[in-house]
Scaffold this motif. Sequence first.
Motif, PDB file in Angstrom:
ATOM      1  N   GLY A   1       0.821  -1.208   0.000  1.00 57.27           N
ATOM      2  CA  GLY A   1       0.000   0.000   0.000  1.00 57.27           C
ATOM      3  C   GLY A   1       0.852   1.253   0.000  1.00 57.27           C
ATOM      4  N   GLY A   2       0.190   2.386  -0.196  1.00 55.54           N
ATOM      5  CA  GLY A   2       0.911   3.648  -0.193  1.00 55.54           C
ATOM      6  C   GLY A   2       0.091   4.755  -0.794  1.00 55.54           C
TER       7      GLY A   2
ATOM      8  N   LEU B   1      -0.688   0.514  -8.341  1.00 54.35           N
ATOM      9  CA  LEU B   1      -0.059  -0.118  -7.182  1.00 54.35           C
ATOM     10  C   LEU B   1      -0.301  -1.615  -7.284  1.00 54.35           C
ATOM     11  N   ARG B   2       0.616  -2.388  -6.697  1.00 58.51           N
ATOM     12  CA  ARG B   2       0.392  -3.823  -6.584  1.00 58.51           C
ATOM     13  C   ARG B   2       0.461  -4.204  -5.112  1.00 58.51           C
TER      14      ARG B   2
ATOM     15  N   GLU C   1     -11.620   7.530  -5.244  1.00 55.56           N
ATOM     16  CA  GLU C   1     -12.599   6.694  -4.544  1.00 55.56           C
ATOM     17  C   GLU C   1     -12.093   5.282  -4.257  1.00 55.56           C
ATOM     18  N   ASP C   2     -10.923   4.943  -4.738  1.00 55.66           N
ATOM     19  CA  ASP C   2     -10.298   3.662  -4.372  1.00 55.66           C
ATOM     20  C   ASP C   2      -9.541   3.759  -3.041  1.00 55.66           C
ATOM     21  N   THR C   3      -9.458   4.953  -2.491  1.00 57.16           N
ATOM     22  CA  THR C   3      -8.790   5.138  -1.210  1.00 57.16           C
ATOM     23  C   THR C   3      -9.486   4.336  -0.122  1.00 57.16           C
TER      24      THR C   3
ATOM     25  N   GLY D   1      -6.195 -10.634   7.062  1.00 55.62           N
ATOM     26  CA  GLY D   1      -4.984  -9.897   7.376  1.00 55.62           C
ATOM     27  C   GLY D   1      -5.313  -8.617   8.118  1.00 55.62           C
ATOM     28  N   GLN D   2      -4.275  -7.853   8.438  1.00 63.18           N
ATOM     29  CA  GLN D   2      -4.446  -6.618   9.206  1.00 63.18           C
ATOM     30  C   GLN D   2      -4.753  -5.408   8.320  1.00 63.18           C
ATOM     31  N   GLY D   3      -4.506  -5.540   7.033  1.00 58.74           N
ATOM     32  CA  GLY D   3      -4.839  -4.460   6.121  1.00 58.74           C
ATOM     33  C   GLY D   3      -3.646  -3.593   5.765  1.00 58.74           C
ATOM     34  N   THR D   4      -3.739  -2.958   4.606  1.00 65.47           N
ATOM     35  CA  THR D   4      -2.730  -2.014   4.146  1.00 65.47           C
ATOM     36  C   THR D   4      -3.444  -0.811   3.536  1.00 65.47           C
TER      37      THR D   4
END
Length: 124
Positions: free
Chosen positions: A9-10, A18-19, A89-91, A115-118
């Motif tokens: 993420g970033g 992003l991948r 809106e993909d945020t 998972g915990q998320g990114t």
Amino acid sequence: QVQLVESGGGLVQAGGSLRLSCAASGGTFSRFIMGWFRQARGKEREFVAAISPGGGTANYADSVKGRFTISRDNAKNTVYLQMNSLKPEDTAVYYCAARWGTELVADERRYDYWGQGTQVTVSS
């Protein structure tokens, strides 16, 4: 116990890519259906994409179809989400999830491990 760890993420500008990666441990990865979900601030978590254990079948939310691609490498116990043409809106925080079974379901209640998320942030 199955553990899922997201990365990749970033912050990216609109139109960028992003991948995301999700590494799994503690289970037989090649038997799991894998999914990606996301949760924007103040909104409920929503389905993004899912992929079959062998990687031959995938489905997507209408909002990301044609822009995002889910894939997996069973030799590396990793699932990916390639995100192109990103929009503000993909945020969201993106989560990977795993489930036993044979159906590519969009219902988060049917996933067994998370998972915990990114965080993914798309600036305009």
